[in-house]
Enzyme design. Structure first.
Site, PDB file in Angstrom:
ATOM      1  N   SER A  25      86.779 -35.099  51.598  1.00  0.00           N
ATOM      2  CA  SER A  25      87.163 -34.781  52.979  1.00  0.00           C
ATOM      3  C   SER A  25      88.653 -35.013  53.131  1.00  0.00           C
ATOM      4  O   SER A  25      89.224 -35.899  52.479  1.00  0.00           O
ATOM      5  CB  SER A  25      86.411 -35.690  53.953  1.00  0.00           C
ATOM      6  OG  SER A  25      86.944 -35.553  55.253  1.00  0.00           O
ATOM      7  N   TYR A  46      83.705 -43.797  56.862  1.00  0.00           N
ATOM      8  CA  TYR A  46      83.523 -42.473  56.249  1.00  0.00           C
ATOM      9  C   TYR A  46      84.779 -42.070  55.461  1.00  0.00           C
ATOM     10  O   TYR A  46      84.682 -41.605  54.316  1.00  0.00           O
ATOM     11  CB  TYR A  46      83.233 -41.466  57.361  1.00  0.00           C
ATOM     12  CG  TYR A  46      83.225 -40.026  56.934  1.00  0.00           C
ATOM     13  CD1 TYR A  46      82.085 -39.451  56.369  1.00  0.00           C
ATOM     14  CD2 TYR A  46      84.351 -39.216  57.107  1.00  0.00           C
ATOM     15  CE1 TYR A  46      82.079 -38.113  55.988  1.00  0.00           C
ATOM     16  CE2 TYR A  46      84.351 -37.888  56.732  1.00  0.00           C
ATOM     17  CZ  TYR A  46      83.208 -37.342  56.166  1.00  0.00           C
ATOM     18  OH  TYR A  46      83.208 -36.019  55.786  1.00  0.00           O
TER      19      TYR A  46
HETATM   20  P1  NAP Z   1      75.674 -31.448  57.662  1.00  0.00           P
HETATM   21  O1  NAP Z   1      75.701 -30.094  58.292  1.00  0.00           O
HETATM   22  O2  NAP Z   1      75.403 -32.641  58.501  1.00  0.00           O
HETATM   23  O3  NAP Z   1      74.660 -31.404  56.413  1.00  0.00           O
HETATM   24  C1  NAP Z   1      74.477 -32.575  55.663  1.00  0.00           C
HETATM   25  C2  NAP Z   1      73.568 -32.270  54.501  1.00  0.00           C
HETATM   26  O4  NAP Z   1      73.452 -33.464  53.712  1.00  0.00           O
HETATM   27  C3  NAP Z   1      72.167 -31.889  54.935  1.00  0.00           C
HETATM   28  O5  NAP Z   1      71.670 -30.935  54.029  1.00  0.00           O
HETATM   29  C4  NAP Z   1      71.397 -33.203  54.804  1.00  0.00           C
HETATM   30  O6  NAP Z   1      70.002 -33.024  54.545  1.00  0.00           O
HETATM   31  C5  NAP Z   1      72.076 -33.783  53.586  1.00  0.00           C
HETATM   32  N1  NAP Z   1      71.926 -35.243  53.488  1.00  0.00           N
HETATM   33  C6  NAP Z   1      72.318 -36.180  54.378  1.00  0.00           C
HETATM   34  N2  NAP Z   1      71.995 -37.397  53.924  1.00  0.00           N
HETATM   35  C7  NAP Z   1      71.381 -37.237  52.746  1.00  0.00           C
HETATM   36  C8  NAP Z   1      70.807 -38.111  51.800  1.00  0.00           C
HETATM   37  N3  NAP Z   1      70.795 -39.446  51.975  1.00  0.00           N
HETATM   38  N4  NAP Z   1      70.257 -37.577  50.687  1.00  0.00           N
HETATM   39  C9  NAP Z   1      70.254 -36.239  50.494  1.00  0.00           C
HETATM   40  N5  NAP Z   1      70.786 -35.352  51.343  1.00  0.00           N
HETATM   41  C10 NAP Z   1      71.346 -35.857  52.460  1.00  0.00           C
HETATM   42  O7  NAP Z   1      77.062 -31.770  56.952  1.00  0.00           O
HETATM   43  P2  NAP Z   1      78.248 -30.837  56.374  1.00  0.00           P
HETATM   44  O8  NAP Z   1      79.319 -30.823  57.390  1.00  0.00           O
HETATM   45  O9  NAP Z   1      77.738 -29.598  55.793  1.00  0.00           O
HETATM   46  O10 NAP Z   1      78.768 -31.818  55.216  1.00  0.00           O
HETATM   47  C11 NAP Z   1      78.615 -31.559  53.837  1.00  0.00           C
HETATM   48  C12 NAP Z   1      79.661 -32.373  53.111  1.00  0.00           C
HETATM   49  O11 NAP Z   1      80.960 -31.962  53.559  1.00  0.00           O
HETATM   50  C13 NAP Z   1      79.569 -33.873  53.376  1.00  0.00           C
HETATM   51  O12 NAP Z   1      79.825 -34.588  52.189  1.00  0.00           O
HETATM   52  C14 NAP Z   1      80.682 -34.116  54.392  1.00  0.00           C
HETATM   53  O13 NAP Z   1      81.154 -35.413  54.344  1.00  0.00           O
HETATM   54  C15 NAP Z   1      81.700 -33.089  53.919  1.00  0.00           C
HETATM   55  N6  NAP Z   1      82.703 -32.748  54.919  1.00  0.00           N
HETATM   56  C16 NAP Z   1      82.350 -32.083  56.066  1.00  0.00           C
HETATM   57  C17 NAP Z   1      83.337 -31.779  56.997  1.00  0.00           C
HETATM   58  C18 NAP Z   1      83.047 -31.054  58.272  1.00  0.00           C
HETATM   59  O14 NAP Z   1      83.931 -30.970  59.158  1.00  0.00           O
HETATM   60  N7  NAP Z   1      81.858 -30.494  58.447  1.00  0.00           N
HETATM   61  C19 NAP Z   1      84.670 -32.155  56.758  1.00  0.00           C
HETATM   62  C20 NAP Z   1      84.969 -32.830  55.598  1.00  0.00           C
HETATM   63  C21 NAP Z   1      83.991 -33.113  54.681  1.00  0.00           C
HETATM   64  P3  NAP Z   1      68.952 -32.828  55.772  1.00  0.00           P
HETATM   65  O15 NAP Z   1      69.180 -31.439  56.316  1.00  0.00           O
HETATM   66  O16 NAP Z   1      67.622 -32.956  55.133  1.00  0.00           O
HETATM   67  O17 NAP Z   1      69.266 -33.882  56.781  1.00  0.00           O
END
Ligand code: NAP
Length: 248
Positions: free
Chosen positions: A143, A157
Site C-alpha cells: 500500500s 495498517y
Molecule cells: P476488500 O475489497 O476489503 O477485499 C479484501 C479481500 O481480502 C476479500 O476477498 C476478503 O475475503 C479477503 N480477506 C480478508 N481477510 C482475510 C483473511 N484473514 N484470509 C483470507 N482472505 C481475507 O479489499 P481490497 O481493497 O481489494 O484490498 C486488497 C489488498 O489491497 C489488501 O491487501 C489491501 O491492504 C490492499 N490495498 C487496498 C487499497 C484500497 O484503497 N482499496 C489501497 C492500498 C492497498 P472475504 O470476501 O471472504 O471477506
C-alpha cells in the site's frame, strides 16, 4: 497447460479484478476468500461464463493449516503453481495509535503480515529450483500507506504494509537465483469495500482531492500492474515496486 496462479482475497475488490483479468489472459485461477463464499462463487461464475478456468476455496490466510490445505488443494485441482498474488488484507476503524487495543493489533498483523508470510512460503516450496520447482512469480499487494503513513486512521495498517515492502525486498534477493521473481504493487486510494471496513465507505471521494490525478483508482487499474509483474514482460524485475496511486 495453462499457467496456474493463486490469488488470496480474490472474492472482492483488487483480488477479484485480478482474478478476472488473469483468467482473460489465459491463467487458470485459484482464488481464496475468507468468509464471503458467495462473492467468491460469483467471481468464479463470471470467469467460467467468459470461458475461463477458476476455482474458489475458503481459507484464512492467518491460519497455517488453512494455508497448507489451500495450496495443496489448488495444485491438486489445477496443476503446477506458477504464481501467487499475495493480496488478502484488512484494516479496522479509524483511530489514533494511543487508542488501539492489543486485539486489534493482533488481528491486523496476523492477517496482513503473518498471513502474507505464510502465503509466500508455500509457493517458494513449490516453485523454487532449490525444491525441484520450475520457477515462478510472486506479487505482494502492499500500500502507499507503507510510504506515506496513515496518521489518525490506521498506523497499524501502514506499518503492516511496511513489513510487506521489507519482505518483498528480502525474499526477492533470497530466491532470485532459484527462478522466482518477487515484486509488489502499492495501491493508492482505490474504490473497494476496504474503506467501509475502516468505517468510512466514502473515503476515496473524501481524499481524492489530495491525489495529483484528482481521482481514486479502480481495482482493474491495480490488476493490470499485478498482471504485468507476474508476466514474462517483467522478466528482469525482482524486488521492485509499482505505485498505482495516481501520483500520490
Ligand atoms: P476488500 O475489497 O476489503 O477485499 C479484501 C479481500 O481480502 C476479500 O476477498 C476478503 O475475503 C479477503 N480477506 C480478508 N481477510 C482475510 C483473511 N484473514 N484470509 C483470507 N482472505 C481475507 O479489499 P481490497 O481493497 O481489494 O484490498 C486488497 C489488498 O489491497 C489488501 O491487501 C489491501 O491492504 C490492499 N490495498 C487496498 C487499497 C484500497 O484503497 N482499496 C489501497 C492500498 C492497498 P472475504 O470476501 O471472504 O471477506
Amino acid at each position: 497447460m495453462k499457467p496456474v496462479i493463486l490469488i488470496t482475497g480474490g472474492s472482492r475488490g483488487i483480488g477479484a479484478a485480478t482474478a478476472r483479468l488473469a483468467a482473460q489472459r489465459g491463467y487458470a485461477v485459484c482464488l481464496s476468500d475468507h468468509r464471503n463464499e458467495a462473492a467468491a462463487a460469483a467471481v468464479v461464475a463470471d470467469i467460467e461464463a467468459a470461458g475461463g478456468e477458476a476455482l474458489a476455496l475458503p481459507a484464512d490466510v492467518a491460519s497455517e493449516s488453512d494455508m497448507l490445505h489451500l495450496f495443496e488443494e489448488a495444485c491438486r485441482r489445477l496443476g503446477r503453481l506458477t504464481g501467487l498474488v499475495n493480496n488478502a488484507g484488512v484494516l479496522e476503524h479509524h483511530m489514533r495509535l494511543d487508542a488501539m487495543s492489543l486485539g486489534r493489533l493482533q488481528r491486523v498483523f496476523a492477517t496482513n503480515v503473518i498471513g502474507a508470510f505464510l502465503c509466500a512460503r508455500e509457493p517458494v516450496k513449490r516453485m523454487s529450483t532449490r525444491h525441484d520447482g520450475a520457477g515462478g512469480a510472486i506479487v505482494n499487494v502492499s500500500s502507499m500507506a507503507a510510504k506515506l503513513g496513515s496518521p489518525n486512521e490506521y498506523v497499524d495498517y501502514a506499518a503492516s504494509k511496511g513489513a510487506i515492502d521489507a519482505m518483498t525486498i528480502s525474499l526477492a534477493k533470497e530466491v532470485a537465483a532459484e527462478g522466482i521473481r518477487v515484486n509488489a504493487v502499492r495501491p493508492g486510494v482505490i474504490y473497494t469495500d476496504i474503506h467501509a471496513s475502516g468505517g468510512e465507505p466514502g473515503r476515496v471521494d473524501r481524499v481524492k482531492g489530495s491525489v495529483p490525478m484528482q481521482r481514486g483508482g479502480l481495482p482493474e487499474e491495480v490488476a493490470r500492474a499485478i498482471l504485468w509483474l507476474l508476466s514474462d514482460e517483467a522478466s528482469y524485475c525482482t524486488g521492485t515496486f509499482i505505485d498505482v496511486s495516481g501520483g500520490r
